[in-house]
Design an enzyme around this catalytic site. Structure first.
Site, mmCIF file in Angstrom:
data_model
loop_
_atom_site.group_PDB
_atom_site.id
_atom_site.type_symbol
_atom_site.label_atom_id
_atom_site.label_comp_id
_atom_site.label_asym_id
_atom_site.label_seq_id
_atom_site.Cartn_x
_atom_site.Cartn_y
_atom_site.Cartn_z
ATOM 1 N N GLU A 167 0.878 -1.116 -0.075
ATOM 2 C CA GLU A 167 0.049 0.018 0.030
ATOM 3 C C GLU A 167 0.944 1.154 -0.005
ATOM 4 O OE1 GLU A 167 -2.715 -0.678 3.412
ATOM 5 O OE2 GLU A 167 -3.758 -2.292 2.246
ATOM 6 N N ASN A 208 2.308 -5.006 -3.290
ATOM 7 C CA ASN A 208 0.917 -5.197 -3.049
ATOM 8 C C ASN A 208 -0.033 -4.001 -2.654
ATOM 9 O OD1 ASN A 208 -0.917 -7.654 -2.546
ATOM 10 N ND2 ASN A 208 -0.799 -7.200 -0.362
ATOM 11 N N HIS A 244 -10.066 -6.375 -2.808
ATOM 12 C CA HIS A 244 -11.328 -6.080 -1.777
ATOM 13 C C HIS A 244 -11.996 -5.231 -2.659
ATOM 14 C CE1 HIS A 244 -8.588 -7.417 1.658
ATOM 15 N NE2 HIS A 244 -7.836 -6.848 1.541
ATOM 16 N N GLU A 273 -5.845 -10.933 -1.652
ATOM 17 C CA GLU A 273 -6.739 -10.764 -0.399
ATOM 18 C C GLU A 273 -8.108 -10.582 -0.920
ATOM 19 O OE1 GLU A 273 -5.279 -7.478 2.106
ATOM 20 O OE2 GLU A 273 -3.292 -7.997 1.797
ATOM 21 N N ASP A 275 -12.011 -10.464 -1.420
ATOM 22 C CA ASP A 275 -13.262 -10.652 -0.789
ATOM 23 C C ASP A 275 -14.095 -9.448 -1.529
ATOM 24 O OD1 ASP A 275 -12.518 -8.370 0.769
ATOM 25 O OD2 ASP A 275 -12.290 -9.193 2.541
#
Ligand code: XIL
Length: 357
Positions: A167, A208, A244, A273, A275
């Site tokens: 990030e 990432n 996400h 990651e 979702d």
């Protein structure tokens, strides 16, 4: 096999939804029986060469046998949700605690799973002692170097991918203002990759982030960064897309094109990651949109040439981070609180199955 999937995937979303009805086989599979193993995500993914993963909550892994069996049965790669973060491994300066992370690495080895190490350099979940006003820039650089070398060395030979920097850009593509940028300048990113590579030359080293699925100012910033690092000979191996998503914001349309431009630079790609959350309560349209969000990212992965893994940020709503962080949102994973698969679970499984034919 992966070169032939394009045609089959065209008709995929409808097929996945049609097959979403039966709930019995995996729901009953908490025992980890071999019958379930033949029908789960892990078995479906195997012929595609793309690893299917999950973040692992170490408390749940210790206390919940159903969860533990599902992690072993459904996944071929695992990521520690929290226990490799700096605050977890060095809560007191100079005093390391690798116990929880070691337990995950041991679990993964016992179950023939790879481990994605997460994460070495971040602005969040750093230890309380790491106070910017307590150190000079030169000291902070030495502290970061020692952290990276010590952590990567501790796990040397046992980590498949490291999320080296996490990030580091804002949505508009400017560098994120962090303790590292402020004190070390933008060169901290190249340094971090060099230090990690020095400590474990076998591990594949990733950037990432979130909101970087499609082509936008943030992913453009990563593209420019990675191209520059490559030109300078910095050992960067992979582009990580957290993934996400939220059904109310829709799915970015150019995910595959984004993967392809990074792969053209010589990088691997990975969804790290995934979702897909929704405003609660859930309803059938949101649940359908969720399945489409999960499959859109998996299809892009399977249609590109160097996408090596697709990791869920938790697979059951019982332990998802979403309700605690996003007010009024939830139901973000492919299984409900009781491990019953949702349409998203079957959609993922069917997508892998089609691609593996
Ligand atoms: C989250 C965990 O899921 C939570 O348990 C924790 O409280 C905060 O961090 N991006 C990342 C992950 O890279 O490390 C974050 O994990 C979720 C967002």
């Amino acid at each position: 096999m992966r070169v032939r999937v394009a045609a089959s995937l065209a008709a995929l979303a409808s097929l996945a939804l049609l097959s979403a009805a039966p709930a019995a086989p995996v729901a009953a599979a908490g025992s980890g029986s071999s019958a379930a193993g033949d029908t789960g995500l892990r078995a479906a993914a195997r012929p595609t060469g793309v690893r299917i993963g999950t973040a692992v909550d170490m408390t749940a892994l210790a206390d919940d046998a159903t969860y533990r069996a599902a992690v072993a049965r459904e996944f071929s790669t695992v990521t520690p949700e929290n226990v490799m973060k700096w605050e977890a491994v060095e809560p007191e300066r100079g005093v390391y605690d690798w116990a929880a992370a070691d337990r995950l690495v041991d679990f993964a080895r016992a179950n023939h799973q790879t481990v994605r190490g997460h994460t070495l350099v971040w602005h969040s979940q750093n230890p309380a002692w790491l106070r910017e006003d307590a150190f000079t820039p030169a000291e902070l650089r030495a502290i970061l170097r020692k952290h990276i070398i010590d952590e990567v060395s501790h796990f040397k030979g046992r980590i498949w991918h490291w999320d080296v920097v996490n990030e580091v850009f804002n949505e508009d593509g400017t560098p994120r203002d962090t303790i590292w940028l402020r004190n070390l300048g933008p060169g901290y990113i190249a340094d971090a990759f060099r230090w990690a590579h020095q400590a474990d030359p076998q591990a594949k080293l990733f950037v990432n982030d979130y909101n970087n699925e499609g082509i936008n100012p943030k992913s453009d910033a990563y593209y420019a960064l990675v191209r520059q690092l490559k030109a300078e000979g910095v050992p960067v191996d992979g582009y990580g897309i957290q993934g996400h998503l939220a059904v109310q914001y829709g799915v970015p349309g150019d995910i595959l094109a984004n993967l392809r431009r990074f792969e053209a630079l010589g990088l691997q790609t990975a969804f790290t990651e995934v979702d897909v959350r929704m405003l609660m309560p859930a309803d059938p349209v949101k649940v359908q949109a969720q399945a489409q969000g999960f499959t859109a990212m998996l299809q892009a992965c399977l249609l590109s040439r160097r996408c090596v893994s697709y990791t869920l940020w938790g697979f059951t709503d019982r332990y998802s981070w979403v309700p605690g962080v996003f007010p009024a949102e939830g139901s973000a994973t492919p299984m409900d609180e009781n491990f019953a698969p949702k349409p998203a679970y079957y959609a993922l499984r069917d997508t892998f199955t089609l691609a593996g034919r």
